[in-house]
Design a protein around this motif. Structure first.
Motif, PDB file in Angstrom:
ATOM      1  N   ALA A 513    -109.774  -1.196 -59.615  1.00 22.57           N
ATOM      2  CA  ALA A 513    -111.001  -1.358 -58.821  1.00 22.57           C
ATOM      3  C   ALA A 513    -112.048  -0.342 -59.287  1.00 22.57           C
ATOM      4  O   ALA A 513    -113.221  -0.684 -59.491  1.00 22.57           O
ATOM      5  CB  ALA A 513    -110.693  -1.190 -57.344  1.00 22.57           C
ATOM      6  N   GLU A 514    -111.586   0.896 -59.480  1.00 24.80           N
ATOM      7  CA  GLU A 514    -112.519   1.933 -59.964  1.00 24.80           C
ATOM      8  C   GLU A 514    -113.013   1.597 -61.369  1.00 24.80           C
ATOM      9  O   GLU A 514    -114.172   1.802 -61.711  1.00 24.80           O
ATOM     10  CB  GLU A 514    -111.821   3.299 -59.997  1.00 24.80           C
ATOM     11  N   PHE A 515    -112.093   1.096 -62.180  1.00 23.56           N
ATOM     12  CA  PHE A 515    -112.458   0.688 -63.547  1.00 23.56           C
ATOM     13  C   PHE A 515    -113.581  -0.357 -63.494  1.00 23.56           C
ATOM     14  O   PHE A 515    -114.585  -0.249 -64.202  1.00 23.56           O
ATOM     15  CB  PHE A 515    -111.211   0.131 -64.248  1.00 23.56           C
ATOM     16  N   GLY A 516    -113.425  -1.342 -62.625  1.00 23.01           N
ATOM     17  CA  GLY A 516    -114.433  -2.395 -62.496  1.00 23.01           C
ATOM     18  C   GLY A 516    -115.775  -1.828 -62.041  1.00 23.01           C
ATOM     19  O   GLY A 516    -116.831  -2.172 -62.582  1.00 23.01           O
ATOM     20  N   ARG A 517    -115.702  -0.927 -61.078  1.00 25.68           N
ATOM     21  CA  ARG A 517    -116.943  -0.331 -60.559  1.00 25.68           C
ATOM     22  C   ARG A 517    -117.624   0.524 -61.626  1.00 25.68           C
ATOM     23  O   ARG A 517    -118.839   0.546 -61.747  1.00 25.68           O
ATOM     24  CB  ARG A 517    -116.644   0.518 -59.314  1.00 25.68           C
ATOM     25  N   SER A 518    -116.813   1.209 -62.453  1.00 28.97           N
ATOM     26  CA  SER A 518    -117.401   2.081 -63.476  1.00 28.97           C
ATOM     27  C   SER A 518    -118.195   1.278 -64.502  1.00 28.97           C
ATOM     28  O   SER A 518    -119.065   1.802 -65.181  1.00 28.97           O
ATOM     29  CB  SER A 518    -116.304   2.888 -64.178  1.00 28.97           C
ATOM     30  N   LEU A 519    -117.891  -0.004 -64.605  1.00 28.81           N
ATOM     31  CA  LEU A 519    -118.630  -0.856 -65.550  1.00 28.81           C
ATOM     32  C   LEU A 519    -119.796  -1.582 -64.876  1.00 28.81           C
ATOM     33  O   LEU A 519    -120.467  -2.401 -65.500  1.00 28.81           O
ATOM     34  CB  LEU A 519    -117.671  -1.871 -66.181  1.00 28.81           C
ATOM     35  N   GLY A 520    -119.991  -1.332 -63.602  1.00 26.67           N
ATOM     36  CA  GLY A 520    -121.110  -1.954 -62.901  1.00 26.67           C
ATOM     37  C   GLY A 520    -120.727  -3.186 -62.112  1.00 26.67           C
ATOM     38  O   GLY A 520    -121.575  -3.874 -61.553  1.00 26.67           O
ATOM     39  N   GLY A 521    -119.429  -3.470 -62.038  1.00 22.84           N
ATOM     40  CA  GLY A 521    -118.978  -4.615 -61.246  1.00 22.84           C
ATOM     41  C   GLY A 521    -118.564  -4.191 -59.853  1.00 22.84           C
ATOM     42  O   GLY A 521    -118.786  -3.039 -59.439  1.00 22.84           O
ATOM     43  N   PHE A 522    -117.928  -5.106 -59.146  1.00 18.40           N
ATOM     44  CA  PHE A 522    -117.433  -4.834 -57.798  1.00 18.40           C
ATOM     45  C   PHE A 522    -115.925  -4.627 -57.904  1.00 18.40           C
ATOM     46  O   PHE A 522    -115.267  -5.287 -58.713  1.00 18.40           O
ATOM     47  CB  PHE A 522    -117.755  -6.037 -56.899  1.00 18.40           C
ATOM     48  N   GLY A 523    -115.377  -3.714 -57.134  1.00 18.12           N
ATOM     49  CA  GLY A 523    -113.942  -3.473 -57.225  1.00 18.12           C
ATOM     50  C   GLY A 523    -113.337  -3.113 -55.895  1.00 18.12           C
ATOM     51  O   GLY A 523    -113.931  -2.355 -55.120  1.00 18.12           O
ATOM     52  N   LEU A 524    -112.173  -3.704 -55.589  1.00 23.72           N
ATOM     53  CA  LEU A 524    -111.460  -3.364 -54.367  1.00 23.72           C
ATOM     54  C   LEU A 524    -109.994  -3.181 -54.698  1.00 23.72           C
ATOM     55  O   LEU A 524    -109.437  -3.934 -55.516  1.00 23.72           O
ATOM     56  CB  LEU A 524    -111.583  -4.502 -53.339  1.00 23.72           C
ATOM     57  N   ARG A 525    -109.354  -2.212 -54.069  1.00 24.95           N
ATOM     58  CA  ARG A 525    -107.910  -2.057 -54.243  1.00 24.95           C
ATOM     59  C   ARG A 525    -107.245  -2.466 -52.940  1.00 24.95           C
ATOM     60  O   ARG A 525    -107.683  -2.062 -51.859  1.00 24.95           O
ATOM     61  CB  ARG A 525    -107.595  -0.604 -54.575  1.00 24.95           C
ATOM     62  N   VAL A 526    -106.226  -3.298 -53.041  1.00 21.21           N
ATOM     63  CA  VAL A 526    -105.580  -3.822 -51.845  1.00 21.21           C
ATOM     64  C   VAL A 526    -104.112  -3.403 -51.867  1.00 21.21           C
ATOM     65  O   VAL A 526    -103.413  -3.649 -52.846  1.00 21.21           O
ATOM     66  CB  VAL A 526    -105.699  -5.364 -51.814  1.00 21.21           C
ATOM     67  N   GLU A 527    -103.681  -2.781 -50.774  1.00 22.29           N
ATOM     68  CA  GLU A 527    -102.293  -2.299 -50.770  1.00 22.29           C
ATOM     69  C   GLU A 527    -101.439  -2.937 -49.693  1.00 22.29           C
ATOM     70  O   GLU A 527    -100.229  -2.729 -49.654  1.00 22.29           O
ATOM     71  CB  GLU A 527    -102.275  -0.772 -50.638  1.00 22.29           C
ATOM     72  N   THR A 528    -102.057  -3.712 -48.795  1.00 18.92           N
ATOM     73  CA  THR A 528    -101.242  -4.407 -47.792  1.00 18.92           C
ATOM     74  C   THR A 528    -101.636  -5.878 -47.742  1.00 18.92           C
ATOM     75  O   THR A 528    -102.804  -6.238 -47.947  1.00 18.92           O
ATOM     76  CB  THR A 528    -101.447  -3.824 -46.370  1.00 18.92           C
ATOM     77  N   ASP A 529    -100.635  -6.708 -47.437  1.00 21.96           N
ATOM     78  CA  ASP A 529    -100.812  -8.165 -47.389  1.00 21.96           C
ATOM     79  C   ASP A 529    -102.031  -8.600 -46.595  1.00 21.96           C
ATOM     80  O   ASP A 529    -102.792  -9.464 -47.012  1.00 21.96           O
ATOM     81  CB  ASP A 529     -99.581  -8.789 -46.709  1.00 21.96           C
ATOM     82  N   THR A 530    -102.184  -7.973 -45.423  1.00 21.31           N
ATOM     83  CA  THR A 530    -103.201  -8.451 -44.486  1.00 21.31           C
ATOM     84  C   THR A 530    -104.627  -8.207 -44.986  1.00 21.31           C
ATOM     85  O   THR A 530    -105.562  -8.843 -44.520  1.00 21.31           O
ATOM     86  CB  THR A 530    -103.011  -7.755 -43.121  1.00 21.31           C
ATOM     87  N   ALA A 546    -116.105  -9.246 -60.101  1.00 20.21           N
ATOM     88  CA  ALA A 546    -115.303  -8.383 -59.240  1.00 20.21           C
ATOM     89  C   ALA A 546    -113.859  -8.310 -59.723  1.00 20.21           C
ATOM     90  O   ALA A 546    -113.336  -9.265 -60.301  1.00 20.21           O
ATOM     91  CB  ALA A 546    -115.342  -8.925 -57.810  1.00 20.21           C
ATOM     92  N   ILE A 547    -113.242  -7.172 -59.459  1.00 20.49           N
ATOM     93  CA  ILE A 547    -111.804  -7.008 -59.710  1.00 20.49           C
ATOM     94  C   ILE A 547    -111.142  -6.676 -58.377  1.00 20.49           C
ATOM     95  O   ILE A 547    -111.622  -5.812 -57.639  1.00 20.49           O
ATOM     96  CB  ILE A 547    -111.531  -5.848 -60.693  1.00 20.49           C
ATOM     97  N   ILE A 548    -110.051  -7.390 -58.075  1.00 19.55           N
ATOM     98  CA  ILE A 548    -109.232  -6.989 -56.926  1.00 19.55           C
ATOM     99  C   ILE A 548    -107.905  -6.492 -57.481  1.00 19.55           C
ATOM    100  O   ILE A 548    -107.157  -7.247 -58.111  1.00 19.55           O
ATOM    101  CB  ILE A 548    -109.010  -8.155 -55.935  1.00 19.55           C
ATOM    102  N   ASP A 549    -107.653  -5.224 -57.267  1.00 16.36           N
ATOM    103  CA  ASP A 549    -106.437  -4.578 -57.771  1.00 16.36           C
ATOM    104  C   ASP A 549    -105.368  -4.718 -56.675  1.00 16.36           C
ATOM    105  O   ASP A 549    -105.434  -4.077 -55.636  1.00 16.36           O
ATOM    106  CB  ASP A 549    -106.788  -3.098 -58.037  1.00 16.36           C
ATOM    107  N   VAL A 550    -104.412  -5.603 -56.905  1.00 17.39           N
ATOM    108  CA  VAL A 550    -103.383  -5.878 -55.899  1.00 17.39           C
ATOM    109  C   VAL A 550    -102.133  -5.054 -56.240  1.00 17.39           C
ATOM    110  O   VAL A 550    -101.411  -5.371 -57.181  1.00 17.39           O
ATOM    111  CB  VAL A 550    -103.051  -7.392 -55.860  1.00 17.39           C
ATOM    112  N   VAL A 551    -101.919  -4.007 -55.493  1.00 11.88           N
ATOM    113  CA  VAL A 551    -100.826  -3.080 -55.821  1.00 11.88           C
ATOM    114  C   VAL A 551     -99.497  -3.662 -55.354  1.00 11.88           C
ATOM    115  O   VAL A 551     -99.342  -4.061 -54.198  1.00 11.88           O
ATOM    116  CB  VAL A 551    -101.066  -1.708 -55.149  1.00 11.88           C
TER     117      VAL A 551
END
Ligand SMILES: Cc1ncc(C[n+]2csc(CCOP(=O)(O)OP(=O)(O)O)c2C)c(N)n1
Length: 583
Positions: A513-530, A546-551
């Motif tokens: 997510a941070e990687f995506g944001r560093s390039l000017g995109g949108f990024g979210l990291r998701v750690e729980t199902d809900t 956008a990148i969604i980083d699903v851990v």
């Protein structure tokens, strides 16, 4: 960033490179993806002088190739990639190999050293024709300006005609720089009509299918885009319809005949229908290793009708009792028109069988099934489940789903139900890193839709640098990265067949997510199902990629009970050169 204005170089007339671009325009090409290099600078300059074709520069040649692949798969125009000699061409090779494996039309233009210094191992020189010939429908080097229109047009016709595939055109620098005679222009655009079936073949096939007890239709990637005739035929025959590996998106899944896709991760009921079939009608399918469970699925007593546009496919693996050359859709239309309506006990028997198979398929493929709620691939792992990702992505209006080649594939294979055909794009060629670039091409070809890609972290990181291209070119896709910090698929193989001796399968990752944001995109990291559903909504609401980083847990992978395909035996008795028939 402001650029200096182009210098006023006097126009010295058209060059070979100008003529190449004129030819692409005449053929309706709308986009070229590529990476610059000395031997293609004239082509890039010609692209700069016109406004019909968009040029997208990527950060790696494999991305240009896969992007062009996505354009071809999703749109109405041929995807084109442009790369320089030796290193550029070598970097692109994976996309050509994969397109060849999957019958995807592609035009690749490769710059080449000038003829005057060829064959001396000049700087970055590569024998492009020799290198690409085994993985293309055709590879050609153009040695004179005069032959550009003829050979380029033929290359394009070859790529899209018959069984589609990649074509590589090598363009030596002296040809690209050469002056073009005033009277030399692009050849007019020509396309060859696909062949229809011979009436005798249709009559024979109709008779065989009419007398069948348990007919099954197998549809492959050659089915094309218009699915109506296949459904009419399935209705007429009251027959189950299954697709080949990764081609489940060719028909709507809510049709009562649809019984899933064959291949790695196929449901028992899907395989059972094929195994028990007394007659199989296969259309636009090449009986691949995965589709046929390494050539063990078809029973020796099953009678085969095989329809394909490519005569080389008929009998290449299984020798059909009735085989004929035809475009699959045209064949389906003729077969449906020629098949009499079933009546009496035949109709009842087939109808009943179909309903019972379909009921079993509905149960097995359900996403709500209890056993899936306890989503556990047998290793006691935790983390965000693939089931949750599927639930959040299933049948979203206006969304095209793109699936890279990780362990997520069998999950979609088993549990993604698509009411609308052609809303899932998946690579049957197995190339990691196909997802993001193909998704870019699909998004560019279908600006009316949103593209959501699901990649493994290993696959994503092979092409991650081109998220920058998405930002720069305003390609508003969403890339979900299933982040299990491992080459999960190969890790599972070590677990199942190498005694759990893990080597070369675990690694660290950045915060995607941070990687995506560093390039000017949108990024979210998701750690729980809900949190996943909201993250998908948020990402889709953005006007930037956008990148969604699903851990996930490091051991997360395949669906419960599904082991990696073991390296196995060559195949079954049906491949011993026996003629395949009931005799
Ligand atoms: C270009 C390429 N290199 C290697 C492989 C072999 N391979 C198949 S799956 C896989 C691991 C995939 O890992 P990842 O993308 O993280 O997905 P996961 O299985 O963990 O979900 C590898 C290395 C391949 N298919 N393609």
């Amino acid at each position: 960033m402001s650029l200096p204005a182009p210098s006023a170089v006097p126009d010295e007339g058209r060059s070979g490179a100008d003529l190449v671009i004129e030819c692409l325009i005449a053929e309706g090409i709308g986009l070229v993806a590529g990476v610059p290099g000395t031997t293609v600078m004239d082509l890039i300059d010609s692209l700069a002088k016109q406004e019909v074709i968009r040029f997208v520069v990527t950060r790696h040649e494999q991305v240009a190739g896969f992007l062009a692949d996505g354009v071809s798969r999703a749109g109405d125009r041929l995807g084109v990639a442009l790369v320089s000699r030796g290193p550029g061409a070598a970097n692109l090779a994976i996309a050509v190999q994969n397109a060849y494996d999957e019958s995807v039309p592609l035009l690749v233009l490769v710059g080449q050293v000038p003829g005057g210094i060829a064959d001396r191992r000049a700087f970055e020189e590569m024998d492009v024709v020799a290198a690409f010939r085994p993985m293309t429908k055709w590879t050609v080097e153009i040695h004179s300006v005069e032959r550009i229109p003829e050979l380029l047009q033929r290359a394009i016709r070859m790529a899209v005609g018959g069984r589609p595939g990649p074509v590589v055109v090598s363009l030596p620098l002296d040809v690209l720089k050469g002056p073009v005679p005033e009277q030399l222009h692009p050849a007019p655009r020509r396309r060859i009509h696909p062949p229809g079936p011979a009436p005798d073949a249709v009559r024979e096939a109709v008779a065989l299918l009419a007398g069948a007890q348990r007919p099954v239709i197998v549809l492959g990637g050659g089915a094309g885009r218009d699915f109506g005739s296949y459904l009419r035929l399935a209705d007429r025959l009251s027959a189950p319809l299954v697709t080949t590996w990764m081609r489940q998106s060719v028909v709507p899944h809510d049709h009562p005949s649809y019984l899933g896709a064959l291949g790695y991760g196929a449901h028992h009921v899907t395989e059972q229908a094929v195994r028990e079939a007394d007659v199989i009608l296969a259309m636009g399918c090449r009986f691949s290793e995965f589709t046929t469970k390494r050539w063990t699925l078809l029973s020796t007593t099953t009678r085969l009708v095989h329809v394909d546009i490519d005569p080389c496919e008929l009998g290449r693996v299984y020798v059909p009792e009735i085989g004929f050359i035809s475009d699959a859709r045209l064949a389906a239309e003729s077969l449906a028109a020629g098949t009499p309506a079933l009546a009496g006990t035949d109709a009842e028997r087939r109808g009943e069988r179909l309903r019972s198979l379909r009921k079993e398929f509905d149960r097995a493929s359900s996403l709500d099934a209890e056993e899936l709620a306890a989503d556990d691939p047998g290793t006691g792992v935790s983390g965000i489940s693939a089931v949750r990702v599927l639930q959040d992505l299933s049948d979203r209006e206006g969304v095209l789903l793109v699936q890279d080649a990780p362990s997520f594939a069998p999950w979609t294979h088993r549990h993604l139900r698509l009411a609308r055909p052609r809303t899932l794009y998946a690579s049957a060629g197995g190339a990691m890193g196909w997802g993001l670039p193909a998704g870019m091409g699909i998004a560019l070809a279908r600006p009316d839709q949103r593209v959501v890609i699901v990649s493994g972290d290993g696959s994503f990181w092979m092409v991650a640098q081109d998220f920058e291209t998405c930002v720069r070119e305003n390609i508003g896709l969403v890339n979900i990265v299933m982040n299990n910090f491992s080459y999960g698929n190969t890790r599972d193989r070590q677990r199942s067949t190498h005694g759990g001796r893990y080597l070369g399968v675990f690694y660290g990752n950045p915060n995607f997510a941070e990687f995506g944001r560093s390039l000017g995109g949108f990024g979210l990291r998701v750690e729980t199902d809900t949190d996943l559903a909201t993250a998908v909504e948020e990402a889709l609401a953005q006007d930037r990629p956008a990148i969604i980083d699903v851990v996930q847990d490091q051991m997360y992978g395949l669906p419960p009970g599904l082991a990696p395909l073991p390296p196995g035996e060559p195949g079954d008795a049906r491949l011993d050169g026996k003629r395949h028939s009931a005799e």
